[in-house]
Design a protein around this motif. Structure first.
Motif, PDB file in Angstrom:
ATOM      1  N   ALA A 112      83.924  52.347  57.016  1.00  0.00           N
ATOM      2  CA  ALA A 112      82.931  52.288  55.942  1.00  0.00           C
ATOM      3  C   ALA A 112      82.234  50.925  55.924  1.00  0.00           C
ATOM      4  O   ALA A 112      81.040  50.839  55.631  1.00  0.00           O
ATOM      5  CB  ALA A 112      83.605  52.566  54.591  1.00  0.00           C
ATOM      6  N   GLU A 120      72.578  48.428  55.547  1.00  0.00           N
ATOM      7  CA  GLU A 120      71.904  47.281  54.941  1.00  0.00           C
ATOM      8  C   GLU A 120      70.929  46.639  55.935  1.00  0.00           C
ATOM      9  O   GLU A 120      69.785  46.318  55.580  1.00  0.00           O
ATOM     10  CB  GLU A 120      72.926  46.254  54.459  1.00  0.00           C
ATOM     11  N   GLN A 123      67.925  49.122  56.689  1.00  0.00           N
ATOM     12  CA  GLN A 123      67.077  49.340  55.521  1.00  0.00           C
ATOM     13  C   GLN A 123      66.343  48.076  55.090  1.00  0.00           C
ATOM     14  O   GLN A 123      65.276  48.159  54.482  1.00  0.00           O
ATOM     15  CB  GLN A 123      67.910  49.894  54.360  1.00  0.00           C
ATOM     16  N   SER A 135      78.851  60.557  56.451  1.00  0.00           N
ATOM     17  CA  SER A 135      79.836  60.092  55.477  1.00  0.00           C
ATOM     18  C   SER A 135      80.652  61.262  54.935  1.00  0.00           C
ATOM     19  O   SER A 135      80.133  62.115  54.228  1.00  0.00           O
ATOM     20  CB  SER A 135      79.137  59.377  54.319  1.00  0.00           C
ATOM     21  N   ARG A 149      71.782  65.521  52.886  1.00  0.00           N
ATOM     22  CA  ARG A 149      71.004  65.120  51.709  1.00  0.00           C
ATOM     23  C   ARG A 149      69.947  64.111  52.130  1.00  0.00           C
ATOM     24  O   ARG A 149      70.249  63.111  52.765  1.00  0.00           O
ATOM     25  CB  ARG A 149      71.962  64.504  50.676  1.00  0.00           C
ATOM     26  N   VAL A 151      67.897  61.280  50.978  1.00  0.00           N
ATOM     27  CA  VAL A 151      67.840  60.328  49.876  1.00  0.00           C
ATOM     28  C   VAL A 151      66.388  59.919  49.656  1.00  0.00           C
ATOM     29  O   VAL A 151      65.896  59.925  48.541  1.00  0.00           O
ATOM     30  CB  VAL A 151      68.737  59.103  50.174  1.00  0.00           C
ATOM     31  N   ASP A 152      65.704  59.567  50.741  1.00  0.00           N
ATOM     32  CA  ASP A 152      64.259  59.339  50.727  1.00  0.00           C
ATOM     33  C   ASP A 152      63.772  59.445  52.169  1.00  0.00           C
ATOM     34  O   ASP A 152      64.555  59.789  53.055  1.00  0.00           O
ATOM     35  CB  ASP A 152      63.893  57.991  50.067  1.00  0.00           C
ATOM     36  N   GLU A 161      80.623  63.500  51.764  1.00  0.00           N
ATOM     37  CA  GLU A 161      80.537  62.305  50.908  1.00  0.00           C
ATOM     38  C   GLU A 161      81.797  62.105  50.065  1.00  0.00           C
ATOM     39  O   GLU A 161      81.751  61.438  49.048  1.00  0.00           O
ATOM     40  CB  GLU A 161      79.296  62.344  50.001  1.00  0.00           C
TER      41      GLU A 161
ATOM     42  N   ASN B   6      70.582  60.391  41.490  1.00  0.00           N
ATOM     43  CA  ASN B   6      70.845  61.421  42.510  1.00  0.00           C
ATOM     44  C   ASN B   6      70.179  62.749  42.127  1.00  0.00           C
ATOM     45  O   ASN B   6      70.811  63.812  42.135  1.00  0.00           O
ATOM     46  CB  ASN B   6      72.340  61.619  42.745  1.00  0.00           C
ATOM     47  N   PHE B  30      84.541  53.825  43.240  1.00  0.00           N
ATOM     48  CA  PHE B  30      84.788  53.666  44.678  1.00  0.00           C
ATOM     49  C   PHE B  30      83.933  52.517  45.213  1.00  0.00           C
ATOM     50  O   PHE B  30      82.738  52.445  44.955  1.00  0.00           O
ATOM     51  CB  PHE B  30      84.469  54.978  45.404  1.00  0.00           C
ATOM     52  N   MET B  32      83.058  51.321  48.378  1.00  0.00           N
ATOM     53  CA  MET B  32      82.110  51.382  49.485  1.00  0.00           C
ATOM     54  C   MET B  32      80.969  52.319  49.121  1.00  0.00           C
ATOM     55  O   MET B  32      81.147  53.536  49.096  1.00  0.00           O
ATOM     56  CB  MET B  32      82.807  51.862  50.763  1.00  0.00           C
ATOM     57  N   ARG B  33      79.837  51.738  48.808  1.00  0.00           N
ATOM     58  CA  ARG B  33      78.741  52.574  48.359  1.00  0.00           C
ATOM     59  C   ARG B  33      77.392  51.943  48.695  1.00  0.00           C
ATOM     60  O   ARG B  33      77.303  50.772  49.032  1.00  0.00           O
ATOM     61  CB  ARG B  33      78.821  52.783  46.851  1.00  0.00           C
ATOM     62  N   ILE B  34      76.366  52.777  48.615  1.00  0.00           N
ATOM     63  CA  ILE B  34      74.992  52.330  48.822  1.00  0.00           C
ATOM     64  C   ILE B  34      74.223  52.668  47.548  1.00  0.00           C
ATOM     65  O   ILE B  34      74.387  53.761  46.997  1.00  0.00           O
ATOM     66  CB  ILE B  34      74.351  53.086  50.020  1.00  0.00           C
ATOM     67  N   LYS B  36      70.232  52.607  45.941  1.00  0.00           N
ATOM     68  CA  LYS B  36      68.801  52.375  46.133  1.00  0.00           C
ATOM     69  C   LYS B  36      68.084  52.644  44.812  1.00  0.00           C
ATOM     70  O   LYS B  36      68.397  53.614  44.121  1.00  0.00           O
ATOM     71  CB  LYS B  36      68.235  53.306  47.222  1.00  0.00           C
ATOM     72  N   GLY B  39      63.745  53.780  46.123  1.00  0.00           N
ATOM     73  CA  GLY B  39      63.639  53.630  47.577  1.00  0.00           C
ATOM     74  C   GLY B  39      64.004  52.256  48.102  1.00  0.00           C
ATOM     75  O   GLY B  39      64.090  52.061  49.314  1.00  0.00           O
ATOM     76  N   PHE B  41      66.548  49.341  48.888  1.00  0.00           N
ATOM     77  CA  PHE B  41      67.976  49.088  49.088  1.00  0.00           C
ATOM     78  C   PHE B  41      68.416  47.892  48.256  1.00  0.00           C
ATOM     79  O   PHE B  41      67.791  46.842  48.287  1.00  0.00           O
ATOM     80  CB  PHE B  41      68.239  48.813  50.577  1.00  0.00           C
ATOM     81  N   PRO B  43      71.266  45.180  47.818  1.00  0.00           N
ATOM     82  CA  PRO B  43      72.496  44.615  48.391  1.00  0.00           C
ATOM     83  C   PRO B  43      73.541  44.385  47.298  1.00  0.00           C
ATOM     84  O   PRO B  43      73.179  44.136  46.144  1.00  0.00           O
ATOM     85  CB  PRO B  43      72.043  43.283  48.999  1.00  0.00           C
ATOM     86  N   LYS B  44      74.812  44.442  47.693  1.00  0.00           N
ATOM     87  CA  LYS B  44      75.940  44.263  46.762  1.00  0.00           C
ATOM     88  C   LYS B  44      75.809  43.025  45.881  1.00  0.00           C
ATOM     89  O   LYS B  44      76.113  43.060  44.695  1.00  0.00           O
ATOM     90  CB  LYS B  44      77.216  44.097  47.599  1.00  0.00           C
ATOM     91  N   GLN B  59      69.398  56.234  43.559  1.00  0.00           N
ATOM     92  CA  GLN B  59      70.207  57.039  44.474  1.00  0.00           C
ATOM     93  C   GLN B  59      71.468  56.257  44.786  1.00  0.00           C
ATOM     94  O   GLN B  59      71.413  55.056  45.055  1.00  0.00           O
ATOM     95  CB  GLN B  59      69.431  57.299  45.775  1.00  0.00           C
ATOM     96  N   MET B  60      72.611  56.948  44.731  1.00  0.00           N
ATOM     97  CA  MET B  60      73.865  56.297  45.058  1.00  0.00           C
ATOM     98  C   MET B  60      74.666  57.194  45.965  1.00  0.00           C
ATOM     99  O   MET B  60      74.666  58.414  45.781  1.00  0.00           O
ATOM    100  CB  MET B  60      74.662  56.030  43.786  1.00  0.00           C
ATOM    101  N   LEU B  61      75.275  56.619  46.977  1.00  0.00           N
ATOM    102  CA  LEU B  61      76.158  57.449  47.792  1.00  0.00           C
ATOM    103  C   LEU B  61      77.380  56.664  48.221  1.00  0.00           C
ATOM    104  O   LEU B  61      77.331  55.445  48.346  1.00  0.00           O
ATOM    105  CB  LEU B  61      75.417  58.025  48.995  1.00  0.00           C
ATOM    106  N   TYR B  62      78.470  57.372  48.394  1.00  0.00           N
ATOM    107  CA  TYR B  62      79.716  56.762  48.829  1.00  0.00           C
ATOM    108  C   TYR B  62      79.795  56.779  50.344  1.00  0.00           C
ATOM    109  O   TYR B  62      79.358  57.736  50.986  1.00  0.00           O
ATOM    110  CB  TYR B  62      80.907  57.548  48.266  1.00  0.00           C
ATOM    111  N   LEU B  63      80.349  55.698  50.890  1.00  0.00           N
ATOM    112  CA  LEU B  63      80.550  55.633  52.340  1.00  0.00           C
ATOM    113  C   LEU B  63      82.018  55.864  52.644  1.00  0.00           C
ATOM    114  O   LEU B  63      82.874  55.054  52.307  1.00  0.00           O
ATOM    115  CB  LEU B  63      80.126  54.252  52.856  1.00  0.00           C
TER     116      LEU B  63
END
Lengths: 195, 67
Positions: A112, A120, A123, A135, A149, A151-152, A161, B6, B30, B32-34, B36, B39, B41, B43-44, B59-63
């Motif tokens: 992960a 990162e 993007q 994922s 999915r 996302v964009d 996921e 989402n 959780f 590990m996630r992203i 946006k 549109g 991004f 950063p943490k 938008q959020m997603l888990y890695l």
């Protein structure tokens, strides 16, 4: 559209694949069969016997660099595909260089943390380049939990996921292959819309 | 404010919240996630300073490891 027209179209594109494990090797095989013109593949690992449970390699290739073996296998599938390989650990510095000129990038890492780093980097440093992420693919069954999915326009995610790889929930060929094929399918969809 | 999280409309009783606050309210624990926003991004390091406001598309997603 006839298959030959589709292949003519796909021949003009370049796809980057970050990682040549379960996702990357299977995704690359699907894209080579479709006739994508150029594949840029980066990985720094050697093939271990345990990889054969889900990765697109063969018993006589154990010990070889994954990139070298994959290039060999892709040439046996479709010799017209131009395959460029890098035996490098990808990082923020080399990703934009290695994948420069790619029309789409496939994220095919194991951990992960590496997925996060690649997402990162692409993007923020390669804006506008579509990225297809995997994922959630551990275990078996639950076929309908695996989805794709959007996302964009620059970010797609394939997988459930939610399932994380552990000793009790290993990655296995069917679900890994499903996610890898789904990533390849998204790549084809994106490329077919490009003019 | 109302945001799209989402692709689902979510209401919060503040005018604006940071990404960190959103994750806490929604109990997205959780690590590990992203994330946006519209549109972009995030950063943490910017979760405490990036604001979500009315009408934003988040938008959020888990890695998950494995690949």
């Amino acid at each position: 559209m006839r298959l030959s027209d589709i292949q003519d179209h796909l021949r003009g594109y370049r796809v980057g694949i970050a990682g040549a494990g379960g996702l990357g090797s299977n995704c690359a095989a699907a894209l080579a069969r479709c006739g994508v013109g150029t594949l840029v593949i980066s990985d720094f690992d050697r093939i271990e016997e345990g990889n054969l449970s889900r990765q697109y390699y063969f018993t006589d290739q154990v010990g070889m660099m994954k990139t070298t073996a994959l290039k060999e296998n892709l040439a046996r599938i479709n010799p017209e595909v131009f395959v460029i390989i890098y035996q490098k650990k990808l990082d923020r510095g080399n990703i934009p260089v290695i994948f420069s000129g790619c029309d789409v990038i496939v994220e095919a890492f194991d951990t992960a943390e590496m997925k996060e780093m690649l997402i990162e980097t692409v993007q923020t440093l390669m804006p506008g380049i579509p990225l297809v992420v995997g994922s959630g693919l551990a275990g078996w069954g639950m076929s309908n939990e695996i989805r794709c999915r959007k996302v964009d326009d620059t970010f797609y995610v394939c997988g459930d996921e939610s399932s994380e790889t552990t000793d009790e929930m290993p990655p296995m060929a069917p679900r890994v292959g499903m996610v890898a094929s789904m990533q390849a399918n998204v790549v084809i969809e994106i490329l077919m819309e490009m003019k | 404010m109302k945001i799209l999280l989402n692709n689902i409309t979510e209401e919060f009783d503040k005018d604006t919240i940071t990404v960190s606050e959103m994750l806490e309210i929604k109990k997205f624990s959780f690590r590990m996630r992203i994330v946006k926003i519209n549109g972009l991004f995030i950063p943490k390091e910017k979760y405490d300073s990036a604001f979500i406001k009315d009408g934003d598309n988040v938008q959020m997603l888990y890695l998950m490891s494995g690949g």
